[in-house]
Design an enzyme around this catalytic site. Structure first.
Site, mmCIF file in Angstrom:
data_model
loop_
_atom_site.group_PDB
_atom_site.id
_atom_site.type_symbol
_atom_site.label_atom_id
_atom_site.label_comp_id
_atom_site.label_asym_id
_atom_site.label_seq_id
_atom_site.Cartn_x
_atom_site.Cartn_y
_atom_site.Cartn_z
ATOM 1 N N GLY A 39 26.106 57.086 43.524
ATOM 2 C CA GLY A 39 25.883 57.079 44.959
ATOM 3 C C GLY A 39 24.431 57.341 45.313
ATOM 4 O O GLY A 39 23.506 56.899 44.624
ATOM 5 N N SER A 91 27.724 53.260 37.915
ATOM 6 C CA SER A 91 27.269 52.857 39.244
ATOM 7 C C SER A 91 25.763 53.111 39.354
ATOM 8 O O SER A 91 24.997 52.620 38.529
ATOM 9 C CB SER A 91 28.070 53.602 40.314
ATOM 10 O OG SER A 91 27.801 53.093 41.594
ATOM 11 N N ASP A 99 45.469 32.969 34.885
ATOM 12 C CA ASP A 99 46.067 33.931 33.963
ATOM 13 C C ASP A 99 46.220 33.361 32.558
ATOM 14 O O ASP A 99 45.940 34.028 31.560
ATOM 15 C CB ASP A 99 47.431 34.379 34.504
ATOM 16 C CG ASP A 99 47.991 35.578 33.766
ATOM 17 O OD1 ASP A 99 47.384 36.017 32.775
ATOM 18 O OD2 ASP A 99 49.056 36.097 34.171
ATOM 19 N N ASP A 136 43.406 32.402 28.975
ATOM 20 C CA ASP A 136 43.077 33.144 27.756
ATOM 21 C C ASP A 136 44.180 33.061 26.706
ATOM 22 O O ASP A 136 44.134 33.755 25.695
ATOM 23 C CB ASP A 136 42.773 34.605 28.083
ATOM 24 C CG ASP A 136 43.873 35.254 28.918
ATOM 25 O OD1 ASP A 136 45.025 34.778 28.861
ATOM 26 O OD2 ASP A 136 43.598 36.238 29.618
ATOM 27 N N ASP A 159 49.805 37.224 31.151
ATOM 28 C CA ASP A 159 50.070 38.646 30.984
ATOM 29 C C ASP A 159 49.554 39.501 32.131
ATOM 30 O O ASP A 159 49.478 40.727 32.024
ATOM 31 C CB ASP A 159 49.457 39.136 29.666
ATOM 32 C CG ASP A 159 47.962 38.819 29.562
ATOM 33 O OD1 ASP A 159 47.387 38.292 30.534
ATOM 34 O OD2 ASP A 159 47.377 39.101 28.503
ATOM 35 N N ILE A 213 46.509 39.419 33.325
ATOM 36 C CA ILE A 213 45.084 39.694 33.135
ATOM 37 C C ILE A 213 44.329 38.375 33.049
ATOM 38 O O ILE A 213 44.720 37.467 32.314
ATOM 39 C CB ILE A 213 44.848 40.505 31.841
ATOM 40 C CG1 ILE A 213 45.311 41.940 32.019
ATOM 41 C CG2 ILE A 213 43.379 40.491 31.442
ATOM 42 C CD1 ILE A 213 44.459 42.792 32.928
ATOM 43 N N ASP A 273 34.489 44.301 40.362
ATOM 44 C CA ASP A 273 33.628 45.275 41.022
ATOM 45 C C ASP A 273 33.218 44.764 42.400
ATOM 46 O O ASP A 273 32.624 43.690 42.512
ATOM 47 C CB ASP A 273 32.378 45.520 40.167
ATOM 48 C CG ASP A 273 31.555 46.723 40.636
ATOM 49 O OD1 ASP A 273 31.551 47.018 41.842
ATOM 50 O OD2 ASP A 273 30.914 47.349 39.789
ATOM 51 N N HIS A 324 35.379 49.059 41.100
ATOM 52 C CA HIS A 324 34.198 49.922 40.935
ATOM 53 C C HIS A 324 34.629 51.249 40.315
ATOM 54 O O HIS A 324 34.771 52.263 40.999
ATOM 55 C CB HIS A 324 33.507 50.130 42.272
ATOM 56 C CG HIS A 324 32.107 50.658 42.149
ATOM 57 N ND1 HIS A 324 31.117 49.978 41.496
ATOM 58 C CD2 HIS A 324 31.532 51.815 42.588
ATOM 59 C CE1 HIS A 324 29.991 50.669 41.535
ATOM 60 N NE2 HIS A 324 30.223 51.798 42.182
#
Length: 551
Positions: free
Chosen positions: A99, A193, A264, A267, A271, A273, A441, A478
């Site tokens: 931050g 960050s 999905d 890859d 799954d 991801i 992010d 994030h």
């Protein structure tokens, strides 16, 4: 070639390996003049017993560098705390905080995975943490803008950007060595960050300082990334002036499902991801989610599609040239974390305005542009600043200097040479760095980090991986969490690389019990692969990481 997988057994081995040392002097003795290095005042040194939250007996040291008066008339110093474990493993960690800094966060040394109890202090490291040279509560009269008001003092900007770490680290190391009566064997820097940015700055500005650096989702282009805040707020407001209503939670689930449907399986497995983010960029077309007519369900309005595409392209100037970065499509965009930063925070006092629209606005106005702009401290005033910010016309203020601010915000915050990095001095010192970044992010684009690494690799003849490894984390927003495998540990492989020469490969991961947004992943394991490798399914049965490979 056998792939190294980091799991509980590997972590345990590393924890047990160092020979533990004990103090050579009393904790309270550190407050005596002879024990204090020049340039630091120890204000407190107390023996601190272990607790349920901090299960380590340690000496807690608090101190500061000499006071100075800034250009804004405020008093500044670098305040810090140092925790010295009773059973020391001979190592040291500088904890880089996130931050706007401005507070001395407890010096525990979180190792950045989803397991918050896993800290460097608990592993036996001495740990230092600081406020980066300013007190975030020194300007209560400025309301919510007060935490970034230090930006009106040039030296406070420098300390925040790079000076505090360079000043404090040798002082902290000297205190560690005086307390234990022996030299530090290895020094590490850990942060995420803005803290990840601190790590990358250290690798560039002070390459001899740390043997190993762990940099999580780094905001190394922070002033430029702040331009995205204005772009997003302006884009969302065109959908609905009440930004939180621009996209409902159901709307974001429509987006996430659309991304999963398109990407999905790229890859090798459906799954939940999206591991091949680069392939997804070509495969997913947001316009396919557009409603055919008003009132349709499970779709997005044309205005919503346009806003998402605008945000995805990133801020641009009048010539349509990129001012920061593009982004990637990832189902983690439907996470609570992404929503809190971009659309709707849980803070009632802010009117649930997003973090970028409040705290991000204060930073852009007062820290990341020159000259700094006085801005009101209410949520409404801060968000209005972003709505009125002329991105194409005012972006140059990130690079501007004047008689008072002789370094631009970019000079202060961005690691030197970040646009064309080689990190030659860091490499030649034999030091190592691991960088990891979530594909979802909402604050710092993973694309920016990937582009940085590609240039680093090119400038090192394709051998950047000899000293820097980059890992992309699908689904992660994030910080650890979201619809991702958040139970991971990149610190142990960094330590093994630094101290034993074991080159990191695939890093195994699971899901922490507290991660409610990854229920569909629980009971399975995953592999995070060093870039440019992608995690792919091998076709093997099972739920463990052995069903996957880095290719």
């Amino acid at each position: 070639m056998k792939r190294t997988l980091w799991c509980g057994a590997a972590v345990l081995a590393l924890l047990q390996a160092p020979t533990l040392a004990v103090a050579a002097t009393g904790c309270a003795d550190l407050t005596s003049g002879g024990a204090q290095p020049a340039g630091v005042e120890i204000t407190e040194a107390v023996e601190t017993p272990a607790t349920a939250d901090i299960p380590v007996d340690h000496c807690l040291v608090r101190g500061k560098t000499p006071d100075r008066v800034g250009a804004d008339g405020k008093t500044y110093a670098i305040r810090f705390e140092l925790r010295l474990p009773q059973a020391w493993n001979g190592r040291f960690v500088h904890q880089f905080n996130g931050g706007n800094d401005g507070a001395v966060v407890p010096a525990l040394g979180p190792v950045l995975g989803g397991n918050k109890a896993d800290t460097a202090l608990a592993r036996g490291y001495a740990v230092v943490s600081s406020d980066a040279g300013h007190d975030g509560k020194a300007n209560p009269d400025k309301g919510l803008a007060g935490g970034a008001a230090f930006g009106f003092d040039p030296q406070a900007r420098r300390d925040y950007g790079y000076g505090a770490v360079a000043t404090l680290n040798p002082l902290a190391e000297a205190l560690v060595e005086r307390y234990y009566g022996q030299k530090i064997a290895f020094s590490y820097g850990i942060g995420s960050s803005n803290g990840g940015r601190h790590g990358m700055v250290a690798a560039s500005r002070t390459p001899q300082m740390f043997d190993g650096i762990l940099s999580g989702y780094p905001g190394f282009n922070l002033p430029k990334a702040a331009l995205q805040h204005a772009l997003d707020v302006q884009a969302w407001s065109k959908v609905n002036p009440e930004i939180a209503k621009a996209f409902s939670r159901d709307d974001m689930q429509v987006l996430a499902k659309g991304i999963l449907n398109a990407c999905d399986a790229l890859d090798g497995a459906k799954d939940g991801i999206v591991a091949d983010a680069d392939a997804c960029e070509a495969a997913f077309k947001p316009e396919t989610l557009a409603c055919a007519k008003e009132g349709d369900k499970d779709c997005l309005s044309p205005a919503q599609i346009e806003a998402l595409v605008t945000s995805h392209k990133g801020p641009r100037n009048a010539k349509d040239e990129q001012l920061y970065s593009t982004w990637v499509w990832d189902p983690g965009m439907a996470s609570n974390n992404w929503r809190g930063w971009k659309l709707e925070s849980p803070v009632e006092a802010w009117g649930k305005r997003p973090i970028i629209g409040v705290m991000g606005a204060a930073s852009l106005a007062q820290v990341f542009t020159t000259p700094p702009t006085p801005v009101g401290g209410s949520p409404e005033e801060l968000q209005t600043f972003l709505l009125n910010f002329d991105i194409a016309g005012q972006a140059s203020k990130v690079l501007a200097k004047d008689a008072t601010f002789t370094e631009s915000a970019a000079d202060v915050m961005i690691p030197p040479g970040a646009d064309n990095p080689d990190l030659k001095a860091f490499r030649d010192a034999g030091h190592k760095m691991i960088v990891f970044h979530g594909n979802a992010d909402p604050v710092f684009s993973v694309v920016d980090t990937v582009n940085w690494y590609r240039k680093l690799d090119q400038n090192n003849g394709g051998k950047a991986g000899d000293f820097v490894k980059l890992y992309r984390v699908p689904g992660m927003p994030h910080g650890a969490g979201g619809p991702s495998y958040d139970d991971f540990d990149f610190f142990s492989p960094l330590v093994a690389w630094v101290e034993e020469g074991k080159v990191p490969g695939a890093v195994a991961a699971g899901v922490t019990p507290a991660n409610k947004e990854a229920e569909h992943l629980k009971g399975t394991r995953f592999l995070y692969c060093p870039y440019p490798q992608v995690t792919r399914a091998t076709g093997a049965a099972g739920t463990g990481e052995d069903r996957l490979a880095c290719q």
